[in-house]
Motif scaffolding. Sequence first.
Motif, PDB file in Angstrom:
ATOM      1  N   TRP A 113       0.836  -1.194   0.000  1.00 41.16           N
ATOM      2  CA  TRP A 113       0.000   0.000   0.000  1.00 41.16           C
ATOM      3  C   TRP A 113       0.872   1.246   0.000  1.00 41.16           C
ATOM      4  CZ3 TRP A 113      -4.448  -0.889   4.115  1.00 41.16           C
ATOM      5  CH2 TRP A 113      -5.217  -1.977   3.710  1.00 41.16           C
ATOM      6  N   GLU A 165      -3.551   5.263   0.441  1.00 39.80           N
ATOM      7  CA  GLU A 165      -4.800   4.785   1.032  1.00 39.80           C
ATOM      8  C   GLU A 165      -5.599   5.899   1.727  1.00 39.80           C
ATOM      9  OE1 GLU A 165      -4.784   1.808  -0.143  1.00 39.80           O
ATOM     10  OE2 GLU A 165      -2.663   2.105  -0.523  1.00 39.80           O
ATOM     11  N   SER A 209      -8.444   4.248  -2.559  1.00 47.31           N
ATOM     12  CA  SER A 209      -7.046   4.018  -2.883  1.00 47.31           C
ATOM     13  C   SER A 209      -6.809   4.484  -4.321  1.00 47.31           C
ATOM     14  CB  SER A 209      -6.696   2.538  -2.720  1.00 47.31           C
ATOM     15  OG  SER A 209      -5.314   2.318  -2.903  1.00 47.31           O
TER      16      SER A 209
END
Length: 790
Positions: free
Chosen positions: A544, A547, A561
């Motif tokens: 990630w 986010e 996202s």
Amino acid sequence: MTARAVTEANATTAQHAATARRALRLSFTGQVQGVGFRPFVYRLAIAHSIVGWVENRVDHVLIYAQGCERDLQQFRQAILSQAVAPIYPQLLAAEEIGAVECTRFSINHNSIPQHAIQPSTAAAPAIHLPADLALCEACRHELNDPQDRRYRYPFINCSQCGPRYSLIRALPYARDNTTMAAFALCAACQAEYDDPANRRFHAEPIACPTCGPQLSYQQGAEEITHPGQALLAAVAALGQGRIVAVKGIGGYHLLCDARSDQAVARLRARKHRPHKPFAVMLAADQLPGQVQVSSAQRQYLAAAAHPILLLEQRTDSTLSPLIAPGLTEIGVLLPYSPLHSLLSQQFGGPLVATSANISGEPVLTRRADVSRRLTEVADAFLHHDRHIQRPVDDPVYRIIRHRARPLRLGRGNAPLELRLPFRLDRPLLAVGGQLKNTLALAWDERIVISPHIGELDTLRSQQVFARTIDDLQDLYQVQAEQLVCDAHPGYASSRWARDCGLPVHPVYHHHAHAAVLCGEFPQPGRWLVFCWDGVGLGEDQSLWGGEALLGRPGHWQRAASFRGFHLPGGDRVGREPWRSAAALSWEAGVDWQSAGLESGLESESALLYQAWKNGLNCPPSSSVGRLFDAAAALTGLLSHSSYEAQGPMWLEALAGQHRQPVEAVALPLQPDDQGLWRTDWSPLLAMLTDDRRDRAARAACFHESLAQALLQQAQQLRDSEAAAQREAFVVGLSGGVFQNRRLTERAMDLLEADGFRCYLPQRVPVNDAGLCYGQVMEYHSATHSAWHSD
């Protein structure tokens, strides 16, 4: 106050107190050791006709005060209301007790029967470590006064300034428990140390040319041990364009003439640091000629910590352009120690002052290590014989949204102590992440964040990491019973935690980033936190980095996202932005080689394409940090980085050259198959590779487009939450991308103009140096169904 005046005042006070015979036992915690608190209390006691005494304990300062009721009340109130930085007292306990025979007020007076004033039960330790303090104005005046016995003495200090944390071996804070124990006081210093009316009363690092630390100079086989000549030799070497390693308060600096292209280029070549910016040490009167500086920024530079502050360089600056290539800001600090002040004065110009270390490691502190490890870097060494107990690097701040915000904690502001919005039932150690590592020790309602340790890629960094863990627990007399680490199993900090033998609670990287805000601002109940950074392991085991998390600590929902892409080459992507550019282009079906990147990558890219196509070592990601890398490459700024975030930093600086408003590229926002709202970055590619547009305009458009995309996500989630009749949220920004002032300020302006309440960390770094704080927040929330603020 003279000795005779003190005697007369004590006599008057004793007569006054004798008519009352009431007594209080006061315990103060907070920043009350090593900052002149006891002399401050002494002066207040005399002024309010109080007799008794004040004494340092391991974890607090204890005061026995006797006088009439009115004087006692005024004395107690004055301690809290009249204290000024660096003194920050907190009243731990106040109790009326029986009066004992007492005729004056004293400091560390031992003739009073201890059983009469000791608390009946011992409280848990409430230790507060004093920070290293910059040279105060009173000592600066003496340093430059030819009539003063400490004239031009490089280790002058008093109760209001000088080293503290970097030389403490044990508590309570007393000279015998510091590295200054090796220096026996001369008669003159002893008299000052023992005199309650003196500014140096119990200033534990007190020293003078007769009894204190001394300088020595080393250049090849030559060594100069005469202190004055050693200083002159170092200044002469700097004037000749040489690189000199200078021992400071928390470690060594590498110094050279900041105006000399040759000297700076030589330092870059020897340190293998081709582009990463250097900090510059400037005297206060040199600031206006080199940087754009406001009165508020001047005050911050001159604060007790004397941090490095990022400031805009003047176009007519005389600094070498090699100081910060590709950037318009430079890190500036004022001389913070007497030694640095003398070097700056005598040299008469700006000096590069960069940490003496191997890149990414903690700063070096020992003569033997510096001489061995930097022998190919420094031409000469200016040593001193005051031992540094622990490395402490310089703190770094940047002005974002009219406030100086920390990018790195260090000398003068760390260990950073904060109050938790809950109470822990057992001590906890959070070990942070892999980059910009810091640690947090937390117990009761307290959390202490360590100084900057650095990247945990080398053995020395890992050794300092382990020593810092032991150090914090020993000094604060708190032993952790639980550990918290990043969920990424490959981080050195996570491996250490798993091998430690204590219960371990892993926390996802971006959950910790989000939780930092909930610790700093515990009032809002529900959050939408945008966590944008390089990469961190996510709940779905992908990397990630772009986010939007909705909820609160322990209860985060990934709500938005960016369109995913695959990172070809794994960890190498962070130092080779062309890989991110290639990945985005391949993902969008665009020929990336037509985007104006550097030549010579054709064969490597062909092999990489096959790996990407077959999914070999190409982990999926949603990282905004990698989008910035790709943008830097696609605009032709660079294909390889020599330091972390070089591409994003250059891109921000380039965008600042465009002075006209720009229109954002509209980025589609759609839910994916799991209902996660995703922003599609692909329309940016055509803009970034459009050679008909000025590069600065393209960089500015990229920033504007991401700020608008962030707002669009917030608006969409607000509408979705309102439709579901859920509680409204406030917005937070966290993660290393929000060190970018242009993006952050624009995003916050857009959000607030649309009615959102928006927050950015103020005391804890927004980058990975704040992870340990967020890890503590997450741990508590995961193990408790609810927590509340006071």
